[in-house]
Design an enzyme around this catalytic site. Structure first.
Site: not given
Length: 318
Positions: A163, A236, A286, A228, A276, A128, A284, A213
């Protein structure tokens, strides 16, 4: 032909992995198809003694059957330096045991082991908080623990996402509007009444088109993303939260951001990175166990796993 490599994957228990969608298994299958030796290691099996980091490693063969996807071979305790490459693919939570594993793996690197992603880089890149280094690509964001600061941010922007910093799979993510009657309790719950730092970001309505992604492998940008897309009534897009995965070519903006970050992150030893992005904005970075290899391969015919093994072969050739 590349030399035959011995590749170890640090993964979750094998009976929990779903071969029809698991990116680590896609990597293993590609490596096995090229004649490389594949081993699996459980994170809790890592040990250090007298300067040597070792683990019990199970040699496996790979099959095309998504139910009986591997054939077990011999298990033996081996130093991590006995492998040409070790891939850390353990899923979060990123707790103290995870941090301890990165310390052990860092010790193995100092002894000559090749570990991907680099354990220090994993530890230093909060998935994050990593966007703080690249605010030019991120939506308007706040990191705070004091409820007054969070409420001021909500009042200013009117519609935000809240979050925790240690969540995954869409867990504990809330969309909060300024007039939300539950905003006080949401902020109190997420911050543990001011005891836990959280992230707040401007709500991006482009989430309706998908939380993208975008993968970077060995410093090379994968030309397809997995969008997504949230299910009806949901904000979400995470697949774990019921989102639908649709692979598609990168937009010009997504490619631009990924191309900027790719050499920086690969220079830090981050072999596999999952950005992301929503509406061209970076939310984000990852680095623990980025996924979506299988969906992109199935829907677009592009093998991210092949790109990954290409990068491993090149890294191990030097």
């Amino acid at each position: 032909m590349a030399k035959r490599l011995r590749i170890a994957f640090i993964v979750d228990p094998l009976d929990r992995l779903k071969a029809y969608k698991d990116s680590s298994i896609a990597m293993m299958r590609e490596a096995h198809a090229r004649g490389h030796e594949v081993f699996v290691i459980r994170r809790e099996a890592l040990t250090w003694r007298d300067g040597v980091v070792s683990a019990r490693a199970l040699a496996i063969g790979l099959t095309a059957d998504d139910h009986a996807w591997y054939v077990p071979g011999e298990e033996e305790a081996l130093a991590l330096t006995a492998f040409d490459a070790v891939l850390m693919r353990q899923d979060p939570p990123f707790d103290f045991e995870y941090v301890t594993a990165t310390w052990l793996l860092e010790s193995a690197v100092a002894a000559g082991a090749r570990v991907f992603n680099d354990p220090r880089a994993i530890r230093d890149h909060s998935e994050k908080l990593a966007i703080c280094e690249f605010p030019q690509f991120a939506p308007t964001s706040l990191i705070a623990r004091d409820g007054a600061d969070v409420h001021a941010f909500i009042d200013e922007l009117g519609d935000v996402i809240l979050k925790p910093l240690d969540g995954m799979g869409g867990s504990q993510i809330f969309r909060v509007r300024a007039d939300d009657p539950n905003r006080n309790v949401i902020v109190e719950t997420l911050t543990h009444e001011g005891a836990r730092t959280i992230m707040a970001q401007r709500f991006l309505p482009e989430i309706a088109e998908g939380d993208k992604r975008v993968l970077i492998v060995g410093g090379e940008v994968v030309p397809y993303s997995l969008a997504r897309i949230p299910k009806a009534g949901e904000t979400r897009g995470n697949l774990a939260a019921g989102g639908r995965g649709v692979a598609m070519p990168l937009t010009e903006r997504e490619r631009e951001v990924a191309a900027y970050l790719a050499p920086i992150l690969w220079g830090r030893g981050l072999l596999i990175v999952g950005l992301d992005m929503i509406g061209g904005r970076l939310t984000e970075i990852n680095v623990t166990s980025p996924t979506c290899f299988v969906e992109i391969a199935e829907q677009c015919g592009f093998s991210v796993a092949a790109l990954l093994v290409d990068a491993l072969e090149e890294a191990c050739a030097g």
